[in-house]
Structure formats: structure tokens, C-alpha cells
Motif scaffolding. Structure first.
Motif, PDB file in Angstrom:
ATOM      1  N   ASP A 112       0.844  -1.246  -0.160  1.00 48.97           N
ATOM      2  CA  ASP A 112       0.007   0.012  -0.067  1.00 48.97           C
ATOM      3  C   ASP A 112       0.960   1.408   0.004  1.00 48.97           C
ATOM      4  OD1 ASP A 112      -2.613   1.424   0.306  1.00 48.97           O
ATOM      5  OD2 ASP A 112      -1.679   2.116   2.311  1.00 48.97           O
ATOM      6  N   LEU A 113       2.061   1.174   0.825  1.00 46.20           N
ATOM      7  CA  LEU A 113       3.088   2.281   0.831  1.00 46.20           C
ATOM      8  C   LEU A 113       3.724   2.566  -0.538  1.00 46.20           C
ATOM      9  CD1 LEU A 113       4.713   1.781   4.226  1.00 46.20           C
ATOM     10  CD2 LEU A 113       3.013   3.719   3.594  1.00 46.20           C
ATOM     11  N   ILE A 114       3.858   1.451  -0.992  1.00 45.83           N
ATOM     12  CA  ILE A 114       4.731   1.630  -2.283  1.00 45.83           C
ATOM     13  C   ILE A 114       3.524   2.153  -3.366  1.00 45.83           C
ATOM     14  CG2 ILE A 114       5.299   0.093  -4.401  1.00 45.83           C
ATOM     15  CD1 ILE A 114       6.558  -1.918  -2.409  1.00 45.83           C
ATOM     16  N   ALA A 115       2.466   1.561  -3.481  1.00 47.13           N
ATOM     17  CA  ALA A 115       1.439   2.327  -4.410  1.00 47.13           C
ATOM     18  C   ALA A 115       1.293   3.785  -4.089  1.00 47.13           C
ATOM     19  CB  ALA A 115       0.132   1.515  -4.353  1.00 47.13           C
ATOM     20  N   ARG A 116       1.262   4.205  -3.053  1.00 41.16           N
ATOM     21  CA  ARG A 116       1.052   5.661  -2.627  1.00 41.16           C
ATOM     22  C   ARG A 116       2.265   6.440  -2.935  1.00 41.16           C
ATOM     23  NH1 ARG A 116      -0.517   5.384   3.449  1.00 41.16           N
ATOM     24  NH2 ARG A 116      -0.007   7.616   3.388  1.00 41.16           N
ATOM     25  N   ALA A 117       3.409   5.900  -2.808  1.00 39.15           N
ATOM     26  CA  ALA A 117       4.650   6.380  -3.132  1.00 39.15           C
ATOM     27  C   ALA A 117       4.829   6.530  -4.818  1.00 39.15           C
ATOM     28  CB  ALA A 117       6.027   5.584  -2.698  1.00 39.15           C
ATOM     29  N   GLU A 118       4.442   5.702  -5.365  1.00 38.20           N
ATOM     30  CA  GLU A 118       4.526   5.786  -6.902  1.00 38.20           C
ATOM     31  C   GLU A 118       3.376   6.784  -7.432  1.00 38.20           C
ATOM     32  OE1 GLU A 118       5.853   1.157  -7.989  1.00 38.20           O
ATOM     33  OE2 GLU A 118       3.616   1.575  -8.221  1.00 38.20           O
ATOM     34  N   LYS A 119       2.505   6.855  -6.731  1.00 37.06           N
ATOM     35  CA  LYS A 119       1.253   7.692  -7.117  1.00 37.06           C
ATOM     36  C   LYS A 119       1.890   9.248  -7.060  1.00 37.06           C
ATOM     37  CE  LYS A 119      -3.630   8.568  -6.747  1.00 37.06           C
ATOM     38  NZ  LYS A 119      -3.679  10.064  -6.112  1.00 37.06           N
ATOM     39  N   TRP A 120       2.403   9.343  -5.805  1.00 35.31           N
ATOM     40  CA  TRP A 120       3.167  10.577  -5.507  1.00 35.31           C
ATOM     41  C   TRP A 120       4.070  11.147  -6.587  1.00 35.31           C
ATOM     42  CZ3 TRP A 120       7.557  13.122  -4.837  1.00 35.31           C
ATOM     43  CH2 TRP A 120       7.358  14.407  -4.214  1.00 35.31           C
ATOM     44  N   LEU A 121       4.943  10.252  -6.894  1.00 36.76           N
ATOM     45  CA  LEU A 121       5.883  10.534  -7.828  1.00 36.76           C
ATOM     46  C   LEU A 121       5.389  10.789  -9.242  1.00 36.76           C
ATOM     47  CD1 LEU A 121       8.605   7.768  -7.073  1.00 36.76           C
ATOM     48  CD2 LEU A 121       8.806  10.164  -6.645  1.00 36.76           C
ATOM     49  N   GLN A 122       4.414  10.243  -9.690  1.00 33.23           N
ATOM     50  CA  GLN A 122       3.720  10.426 -10.869  1.00 33.23           C
ATOM     51  C   GLN A 122       2.825  11.739 -10.897  1.00 33.23           C
ATOM     52  OE1 GLN A 122       1.408   6.832 -11.081  1.00 33.23           O
ATOM     53  NE2 GLN A 122       3.077   5.495 -11.516  1.00 33.23           N
ATOM     54  N   GLU A 123       2.272  12.123  -9.853  1.00 35.01           N
ATOM     55  CA  GLU A 123       1.372  13.340  -9.605  1.00 35.01           C
ATOM     56  C   GLU A 123       2.290  14.623  -9.219  1.00 35.01           C
ATOM     57  OE1 GLU A 123      -1.675  12.184  -7.273  1.00 35.01           O
ATOM     58  OE2 GLU A 123      -2.580  10.777  -8.742  1.00 35.01           O
ATOM     59  N   ASN A 124       3.547  14.508  -8.845  1.00 41.15           N
ATOM     60  CA  ASN A 124       4.301  15.494  -8.073  1.00 41.15           C
ATOM     61  C   ASN A 124       5.517  15.897  -8.953  1.00 41.15           C
ATOM     62  OD1 ASN A 124       2.951  16.598  -5.310  1.00 41.15           O
ATOM     63  ND2 ASN A 124       2.663  14.272  -5.866  1.00 41.15           N
ATOM     64  N   LYS A 125       5.821  17.056  -9.138  1.00 45.42           N
ATOM     65  CA  LYS A 125       7.248  17.756  -9.578  1.00 45.42           C
ATOM     66  C   LYS A 125       7.740  18.096  -8.373  1.00 45.42           C
ATOM     67  CE  LYS A 125       5.888  18.889 -14.312  1.00 45.42           C
ATOM     68  NZ  LYS A 125       5.700  20.083 -15.134  1.00 45.42           N
ATOM     69  N   TYR A 126       9.174  17.944  -8.280  1.00 39.80           N
ATOM     70  CA  TYR A 126      10.023  18.498  -7.163  1.00 39.80           C
ATOM     71  C   TYR A 126      11.358  18.843  -7.714  1.00 39.80           C
ATOM     72  CZ  TYR A 126      11.787  13.799  -7.708  1.00 39.80           C
ATOM     73  OH  TYR A 126      12.647  12.672  -8.352  1.00 39.80           O
ATOM     74  N   SER A 127      11.819  19.981  -7.032  1.00 35.35           N
ATOM     75  CA  SER A 127      13.149  20.445  -7.298  1.00 35.35           C
ATOM     76  C   SER A 127      14.315  19.977  -6.551  1.00 35.35           C
ATOM     77  CB  SER A 127      13.118  22.130  -7.255  1.00 35.35           C
ATOM     78  OG  SER A 127      12.772  22.351  -6.149  1.00 35.35           O
ATOM     79  N   THR A 128      14.104  19.248  -5.274  1.00 42.62           N
ATOM     80  CA  THR A 128      15.124  18.615  -4.423  1.00 42.62           C
ATOM     81  C   THR A 128      16.057  17.916  -5.087  1.00 42.62           C
ATOM     82  OG1 THR A 128      13.311  18.263  -2.804  1.00 42.62           O
ATOM     83  CG2 THR A 128      15.426  17.202  -2.404  1.00 42.62           C
ATOM     84  N   ARG A 129      17.282  18.236  -5.067  1.00 43.39           N
ATOM     85  CA  ARG A 129      18.564  17.624  -5.397  1.00 43.39           C
ATOM     86  C   ARG A 129      18.670  16.099  -4.557  1.00 43.39           C
ATOM     87  NH1 ARG A 129      23.565  20.702  -4.840  1.00 43.39           N
ATOM     88  NH2 ARG A 129      22.637  21.465  -2.793  1.00 43.39           N
ATOM     89  N   ILE A 130      18.828  15.027  -5.408  1.00 46.07           N
ATOM     90  CA  ILE A 130      19.036  13.574  -4.675  1.00 46.07           C
ATOM     91  C   ILE A 130      20.408  13.534  -4.931  1.00 46.07           C
ATOM     92  CG2 ILE A 130      18.546  11.247  -4.696  1.00 46.07           C
ATOM     93  CD1 ILE A 130      15.871  11.904  -6.001  1.00 46.07           C
ATOM     94  N   LEU A 131      21.403  13.382  -3.922  1.00 45.28           N
ATOM     95  CA  LEU A 131      22.668  13.177  -3.746  1.00 45.28           C
ATOM     96  C   LEU A 131      22.867  11.804  -3.273  1.00 45.28           C
ATOM     97  CD1 LEU A 131      23.604  16.526  -2.267  1.00 45.28           C
ATOM     98  CD2 LEU A 131      23.463  15.835  -4.715  1.00 45.28           C
ATOM     99  N   LYS A 132      24.181  11.222  -4.049  1.00 46.63           N
ATOM    100  CA  LYS A 132      24.581   9.826  -3.663  1.00 46.63           C
ATOM    101  C   LYS A 132      25.400  10.089  -2.343  1.00 46.63           C
ATOM    102  CE  LYS A 132      25.735   5.244  -3.914  1.00 46.63           C
ATOM    103  NZ  LYS A 132      26.623   5.393  -2.638  1.00 46.63           N
ATOM    104  N   TRP A 133      25.169   9.433  -1.229  1.00 47.12           N
ATOM    105  CA  TRP A 133      26.165   9.413   0.017  1.00 47.12           C
ATOM    106  C   TRP A 133      27.292   8.342  -0.153  1.00 47.12           C
ATOM    107  CZ3 TRP A 133      26.266  12.239   4.163  1.00 47.12           C
ATOM    108  CH2 TRP A 133      27.260  12.042   5.455  1.00 47.12           C
ATOM    109  N   GLU A 134      28.381   8.939  -0.192  1.00 50.78           N
ATOM    110  CA  GLU A 134      29.758   8.292  -0.546  1.00 50.78           C
ATOM    111  C   GLU A 134      30.134   7.406   0.660  1.00 50.78           C
ATOM    112  OE1 GLU A 134      30.622   7.822  -3.556  1.00 50.78           O
ATOM    113  OE2 GLU A 134      29.325   9.478  -4.406  1.00 50.78           O
ATOM    114  N   THR A 135      29.658   6.394   0.947  1.00 51.61           N
ATOM    115  CA  THR A 135      29.916   5.669   2.195  1.00 51.61           C
ATOM    116  C   THR A 135      31.369   5.426   2.107  1.00 51.61           C
ATOM    117  OG1 THR A 135      27.602   4.397   1.913  1.00 51.61           O
ATOM    118  CG2 THR A 135      29.250   3.395   3.425  1.00 51.61           C
ATOM    119  N   GLU A 136      31.914   4.843   1.201  1.00 48.83           N
ATOM    120  CA  GLU A 136      33.461   4.508   1.099  1.00 48.83           C
ATOM    121  C   GLU A 136      34.313   5.503   1.637  1.00 48.83           C
ATOM    122  OE1 GLU A 136      36.918   3.075  -1.929  1.00 48.83           O
ATOM    123  OE2 GLU A 136      34.658   3.162  -2.872  1.00 48.83           O
TER     124      GLU A 136
END
Length: 206
Positions: free
Chosen positions: A170-194
Motif C-alpha cells: 500500500d505504501l509502495i502504491a502511494r509512493a509511486e502515485k506521489w511520484l507520478q503526480e508531483n514535481k519536485y526540485s530537491t537534489r537527490i545526492l549519493k552518499w559516498e559511504t566508502e
């Protein structure tokens, strides 16, 4: 039960060997040019601590200090991560503010999930929260899969949908729906664990 890791701090507040990420974090987060790495056994950690850190941080080839420094981490940011006991197993995820390690949100423990799903849900939760708050800070994740799934707006899991994990799907469905219906400007950055150690949102159960 998650296997314990041992953390070697070559350069930090107090160099030494630490038995948890929380202990290591105190010595390294915010310390310029901190050098540290996790090891599977205490014997490996003690041997590494007595050696040149570059042998372990860069495959024996010295790199500029920026590669092992926390100085280039954006402190005004949100980090997200997940934990799962088993595969599938009990899953949870959370978001932590990088600047002071304060927990921003945390899911309940959910049955029959996977770490990949948790990291995807954590990332979408973070994106939705930052948009709601009209915050322009970036978000860190250490999961390549989560980044790809968010970009495709699809949780590409092979986990079977059962009665036990109905809440997760149910959470997956809600998350996918949010992504399909929303635009966002947040930068997604990869955390460099190494180079930086475990992400602040890590549950410390590895």
C-alpha cells in the motif's frame, strides 16, 4: 542478528578502534579530513590501524584528501536509509538531518519487506516532506537502486505481494502515485559511504 563491524579512525577527534558507527561518528563527523573505515573483524581493524590508511582508503594509491574528508558533505541536508532483518523480513526506514543527526521521521516496523523497498520508500517520504515544507535542502541516500526507482517512478521489486506485507505494498502504491503526480526540485545526492562512513540515517545494524 546483524554482524558487528569494527571502525578504524586513523584521523579524527581521537584516533582508535570503535565498536559501533555511533562511536565512530562522534570522532569523525564534522572533523575536517577525517579518515576512517569499517572492518568485519577486530583483528582486521587492529592490523589496519597499524598501517598506512591510504592502503585501505584508496586501494594503495594515495588520492587527494577530499576523497576521505567529511568537509564536502552538505550539512544542511536530509539523509534517508532503511534496515531489514532478513530478506524478506521486518523492515523500517527513517530520515535524519545531517547537520545535527536529529531524526526527522521514522516508519513503524513493517512485516515481510526488503531493504531496497525501504530505501525507496524513505527517499520518496523525504522528497514529499521537503516539498510540503517548501524546503530547498538536498537529500542523501546511499542506495543506487532507490535513486533509479525514483527516477523511473516505479518500485521495481520482485517481492511477492502477500497478506503479511499488504501494508508495505500500500505504501509502495502511494509512493509511486506521489511520484507520478508531483514535481519536485530537491537534489537527490549519493552518499559516498566508502569515503564518508555510514550515512547519518543508518540504523547501525550492519
Amino acid at each position: 542478528m546483524a554482524k558487528q563491524k569494527f571502525y578504524v579512525v586513523w584521523q579524527g577527534v581521537t584516533p582508535g578502534i570503535y565498536h559501533s558507527w555511533d562511536e565512530c561518528k562522534v570522532q569523525t563527523v564534522g572533523f575536517e579530513n577525517a579518515r576512517y573505515k569499517s572492518f568485519s573483524t577486530e583483528e582486521e581493524a587492529r592490523k589496519a590501524f597499524s598501517e598506512n590508511p591510504w592502503k585501505h582508503l584508496s586501494n594503495g594509491k594515495k588520492k587527494p584528501s577530499i576523497f576521505s574528508s567529511t568537509a564536502n558533505i552538505i550539512k544542511d541536508s536530509l539523509s534517508v536509509d532503511a534496515a531489514c532483518s532478513g530478506n524478506p523480513g521486518k523492515m523500517e526506514y527513517r530520515g535524519v538531518y545531517v547537520g545535527n543527526n536529529a531524526e526527522v521521521f521514522r516508519s513503524p516496523v513493517l512485516e515481510d519487506g526488503t531493504n531496497n523497498i525501504g530505501e525507496f520508500l524513505a527517499l520518496v517520504h523525504g522528497l514529499a516532506l521537503l516539498k510540503q515544507k517548501k524546503s530547498e535542502i538536498p537529500i542523501y541516500t546511499d542506495s543506487i537502486n532507490a535513486i533509479k526507482w525514483v527516477e523511473k517512478k516505479k518500485c521495481n521489486t520482485k517481492l511477492e505481494h502477500t497478506e503479511c506485507n499488504d501494508e508495505i505494498f500500500d505504501l509502495i502504491a502511494r509512493a509511486e502515485k506521489w511520484l507520478q503526480e508531483n514535481k519536485y526540485s530537491t537534489r537527490i545526492l549519493k552518499w559516498e559511504t566508502e569515503h564518508w562512513g555510514e550515512i547519518p540515517a543508518d540504523f547501525g545494524r550492519k
